[in-house]
Write an enzyme that holds these catalytic residues in place. Structure first.
Site, mmCIF file in Angstrom:
data_model
loop_
_atom_site.group_PDB
_atom_site.id
_atom_site.type_symbol
_atom_site.label_atom_id
_atom_site.label_comp_id
_atom_site.label_asym_id
_atom_site.label_seq_id
_atom_site.Cartn_x
_atom_site.Cartn_y
_atom_site.Cartn_z
ATOM 1 N N LYS A 80 -11.099 26.262 78.789
ATOM 2 C CA LYS A 80 -11.204 26.378 80.221
ATOM 3 C C LYS A 80 -9.919 26.349 80.845
ATOM 4 O O LYS A 80 -9.126 25.579 80.433
ATOM 5 C CB LYS A 80 -12.282 25.274 80.762
ATOM 6 C CG LYS A 80 -12.847 25.578 82.180
ATOM 7 C CD LYS A 80 -14.359 26.175 81.773
ATOM 8 C CE LYS A 80 -15.031 26.340 82.949
ATOM 9 N NZ LYS A 80 -16.177 27.183 82.796
ATOM 10 N N GLY A 180 -33.007 26.145 94.152
ATOM 11 C CA GLY A 180 -31.882 27.095 94.147
ATOM 12 C C GLY A 180 -32.235 28.369 93.825
ATOM 13 O O GLY A 180 -32.700 28.767 92.639
ATOM 14 N N LEU A 181 -32.183 29.397 94.815
ATOM 15 C CA LEU A 181 -32.407 30.685 94.772
ATOM 16 C C LEU A 181 -31.450 31.671 94.678
ATOM 17 O O LEU A 181 -31.485 32.607 95.292
ATOM 18 C CB LEU A 181 -33.460 31.235 95.672
ATOM 19 C CG LEU A 181 -34.703 30.178 95.778
ATOM 20 C CD1 LEU A 181 -35.645 30.445 96.898
ATOM 21 C CD2 LEU A 181 -35.589 30.646 94.551
ATOM 22 N N GLY A 182 -30.200 31.213 94.083
ATOM 23 C CA GLY A 182 -29.206 32.142 93.771
ATOM 24 C C GLY A 182 -29.341 33.072 92.791
ATOM 25 O O GLY A 182 -30.306 33.641 92.473
ATOM 26 N N HIS A 183 -28.040 33.513 92.345
ATOM 27 C CA HIS A 183 -28.405 34.533 90.980
ATOM 28 C C HIS A 183 -29.076 34.314 90.057
ATOM 29 O O HIS A 183 -29.974 35.145 89.521
ATOM 30 C CB HIS A 183 -26.684 34.646 90.519
ATOM 31 C CG HIS A 183 -25.612 35.394 91.482
ATOM 32 N ND1 HIS A 183 -24.788 34.463 92.427
ATOM 33 C CD2 HIS A 183 -25.551 36.606 91.637
ATOM 34 C CE1 HIS A 183 -24.208 35.405 93.157
ATOM 35 N NE2 HIS A 183 -24.386 36.690 92.770
ATOM 36 N N VAL A 184 -28.930 33.093 89.713
ATOM 37 C CA VAL A 184 -30.057 32.553 88.297
ATOM 38 C C VAL A 184 -31.353 32.360 88.824
ATOM 39 O O VAL A 184 -32.184 32.703 88.259
ATOM 40 C CB VAL A 184 -29.283 31.502 87.558
ATOM 41 C CG1 VAL A 184 -30.171 31.106 86.409
ATOM 42 C CG2 VAL A 184 -27.974 31.737 87.136
ATOM 43 N N GLY A 185 -31.493 31.451 89.864
ATOM 44 C CA GLY A 185 -32.540 30.961 90.386
ATOM 45 C C GLY A 185 -33.772 32.068 90.771
ATOM 46 O O GLY A 185 -34.951 32.136 90.232
HETATM 47 N N1 LIG Z 1 -24.499 32.803 86.953
HETATM 48 C C1 LIG Z 1 -24.653 32.259 85.623
HETATM 49 O O1 LIG Z 1 -24.914 33.235 84.780
HETATM 50 C C2 LIG Z 1 -24.617 30.887 85.152
HETATM 51 C C3 LIG Z 1 -24.612 30.608 83.673
HETATM 52 C C4 LIG Z 1 -24.569 29.077 83.436
HETATM 53 C C5 LIG Z 1 -24.854 28.062 84.200
HETATM 54 N N2 LIG Z 1 -24.838 28.472 85.626
HETATM 55 C C6 LIG Z 1 -25.373 27.506 86.587
HETATM 56 O O2 LIG Z 1 -26.522 27.703 87.143
HETATM 57 C C7 LIG Z 1 -26.414 27.039 88.654
HETATM 58 C C8 LIG Z 1 -26.758 28.284 89.502
HETATM 59 O O3 LIG Z 1 -25.939 29.297 89.436
HETATM 60 P P1 LIG Z 1 -25.877 30.653 89.938
HETATM 61 O O4 LIG Z 1 -24.945 31.643 89.530
HETATM 62 O O5 LIG Z 1 -27.054 31.287 90.440
HETATM 63 O O6 LIG Z 1 -25.240 30.168 91.602
HETATM 64 P P2 LIG Z 1 -25.618 30.706 93.207
HETATM 65 O O7 LIG Z 1 -24.157 30.131 93.703
HETATM 66 O O8 LIG Z 1 -25.673 32.227 93.305
HETATM 67 O O9 LIG Z 1 -26.875 29.882 93.288
HETATM 68 C C9 LIG Z 1 -26.990 28.482 93.835
HETATM 69 C C10 LIG Z 1 -28.131 28.497 94.821
HETATM 70 O O10 LIG Z 1 -28.155 26.781 94.951
HETATM 71 C C11 LIG Z 1 -28.371 26.767 96.513
HETATM 72 N N3 LIG Z 1 -28.350 25.485 96.656
HETATM 73 C C12 LIG Z 1 -26.981 24.920 97.070
HETATM 74 N N4 LIG Z 1 -27.388 23.531 97.481
HETATM 75 C C13 LIG Z 1 -28.716 23.267 97.230
HETATM 76 C C14 LIG Z 1 -29.435 22.407 97.566
HETATM 77 N N5 LIG Z 1 -29.029 21.128 97.699
HETATM 78 N N6 LIG Z 1 -30.774 22.317 97.414
HETATM 79 C C15 LIG Z 1 -31.163 23.675 97.074
HETATM 80 N N7 LIG Z 1 -30.604 24.836 96.850
HETATM 81 C C16 LIG Z 1 -29.173 24.531 96.979
HETATM 82 C C17 LIG Z 1 -27.314 27.682 97.226
HETATM 83 O O11 LIG Z 1 -27.565 28.113 98.404
HETATM 84 C C18 LIG Z 1 -27.499 29.068 96.115
HETATM 85 O O12 LIG Z 1 -28.703 30.052 96.524
HETATM 86 C C19 LIG Z 1 -25.088 26.739 88.766
HETATM 87 O O13 LIG Z 1 -25.392 25.254 88.473
HETATM 88 C C20 LIG Z 1 -24.131 27.373 87.778
HETATM 89 O O14 LIG Z 1 -23.111 26.478 87.166
HETATM 90 C C21 LIG Z 1 -24.797 29.938 85.988
#
Ligand SMILES: NC(=O)c1ccc[n+]([C@@H]2O[C@H](COP(=O)([O-])OP(=O)(O)OC[C@H]3O[C@@H](n4cnc5c(N)ncnc54)[C@H](O)[C@@H]3O)[C@@H](O)[C@H]2O)c1
Length: 367
Positions: A80, A180-185
């Protein structure tokens, strides 16, 4: 700052401190292990409190990458990088080119990609100085957004947990709470909804919540309530350290299976979950779909079928961890660490006894 006696330094092969006074670059590249192949892991840009915090982050994250890559069955080691600086104000083309030259100087022992604070366009600049970059949008093997693959792997992990804990082959009719409803959620909700699960959701982004209610018929709850929802499965997909001495006794679910990194605040929280009869899918195992997809890009010949097979295998890897944890009456997180350490130790031994052609074998990333 005493690097050799730093508690997170244990097991690391190499730590490179990079400084370029002309561009203002200050970065640390931590290579935990190359036993299984070149060390792969993203680069984070963060305004650290001090240099010691930056080192600590790089060391902790690089070890995590070794374990994640080992458990995903990839021919990749763990590393990293962190760039010390404010991602909003300190970025420049010269800075990323300088970082690229340091990465290139490692001759492929470390492969970089995006992480917090770093965008695909930053990595495109890095790639002007070195071929040892992944997560690009263009190029012959570009793998694009890893999130749908992370979500698919997490869905498979939830199925494995449901099989082990509830004896069910499907999530249909079960309730899953997604934090969390971001990229993964978001992608995870899509998969769960299509498979017939009922959803409870929360996000600080109210638009995302409204969208999930409309699209998936999800029930919305507040961000304070989501972890403690009455649900068959709780899937943390937002923040780290959500599982701790305070939150664990209040959980109403019996399964925690989500994509967020570093869900346990402390290592001992793994055993605390077991003591509360809660099955925990170790985060770096269940969320490996994204790195699997990136690994296919690193190999230079992106093969979707191979990616799908590896992402599907997360189901079996987790079932094995759950069964061994029961046999040994130990935390699933501890068992996962042990298996990863065993895999790395075996590869190291094979390397030392000349059973692998080290440079050639390491190039075959997706073996
Ligand atoms: N993107 C990937 O491919 C990937 C791979 C491995 C691990 N992860 C992990 O998965 C998690 C999500 O990744 P992502 O890419 O979806 O990130 P992201 O930033 O797109 O989504 C995170 C979501 O969480 C929400 N959030 C923040 N604080 C919050 C809270 N207190 N309560 C509820 N929701 C809240 C944000 O508004 C956002 O919608 C992270 O921990 C990331 O490290 C992601």
């Amino acid at each position: 700052m005493d690097v050799f006696n730093h508690e997170a330094f244990s097991g690391h092969e190499q730590v490179v401190f990079c400084q370029d006074e002309t561009t203002g670059l200050k970065a640390i590249i931590a290579i935990h292990s190359t036993a299984l192949g070149p060390a792969a892991g993203g680069c984070r840009m963060w305004h650290y409190r001090d240099n010691s915090s930056a080192l600590n982050d790089a060391l902790r994250l690089s070890k995590g990458m070794s374990y994640k890559n080992a458990m995903a069955g990839l021919s990749l080691g763990g590393g990293k990088a962190v760039i010390i600086g404010d991602a909003k104000t300190d970025k420049s083309e010269e800075l990323f080119r300088s970082f690229g030259r340091f990465v290139n100087g490692l001759g492929g022992q470390y492969i970089t990609a995006e992480d917090v604070g770093i965008s695909v366009s930053d990595m495109e600049v890095v790639s002007q100085e070195t071929p040892h970059v992944a997560g690009l949008n263009s190029g012959l093997a570009a793998s694009g957004d890893p999130s749908p693959f992370t979500a698919r792997g997490t869905f498979n992990g939830i199925r494995a947990a449901v099989k082990h804990q509830l004896g069910k082959d499907s999530v249909a009719g079960l309730t899953v709470a997604v934090q969390g409803l971001g990229h993964v959620g978001w992608h995870l909700c899509k998969e769960l909804h299509a498979a017939g699960a009922r959803l409870i959701v929360a996000d600080i982004n109210e638009d995302a919540v409204r969208h999930a209610v409309k699209e998936f018929g999800a029930k919305a709850v507040s961000c304070d309530e989501i972890l403690f929802a009455e649900a068959d499965v709780v899937a943390p997909c937002a923040l780290g350290a959500v599982l701790n001495e305070t939150s664990i006794p209040k959980l109403k679910t019996t399964i925690i299976a989500g994509a967020a990194n570093n869900q346990l605040e402390k290592d001992t929280d793994g055993m605390l979950l077991r003591d509360h009869k809660i099955l925990y899918a170790p985060d770096y195992v269940i969320n490996a779909g994204g790195i699997i997809n990136v690994a296919a890009e690193i190999d230079g010949k992106y093969d979707r079928k191979w990616v799908d097979q590896k992402v599907a295998a997360i189901y079996d890897v987790l079932l094995d961890i759950f069964k061994r944890a029961d046999r040994e009456q130990d935390a699933t997180s501890t068992i996962s660490d042990l298996i990863a350490q065993e895999k790395i130790a075996q590869a190291l031994q094979a390397d030392r006894s000349g059973k692998t052609e080290s440079s050639g074998a390491k190039k075959d990333i997706v073996a």
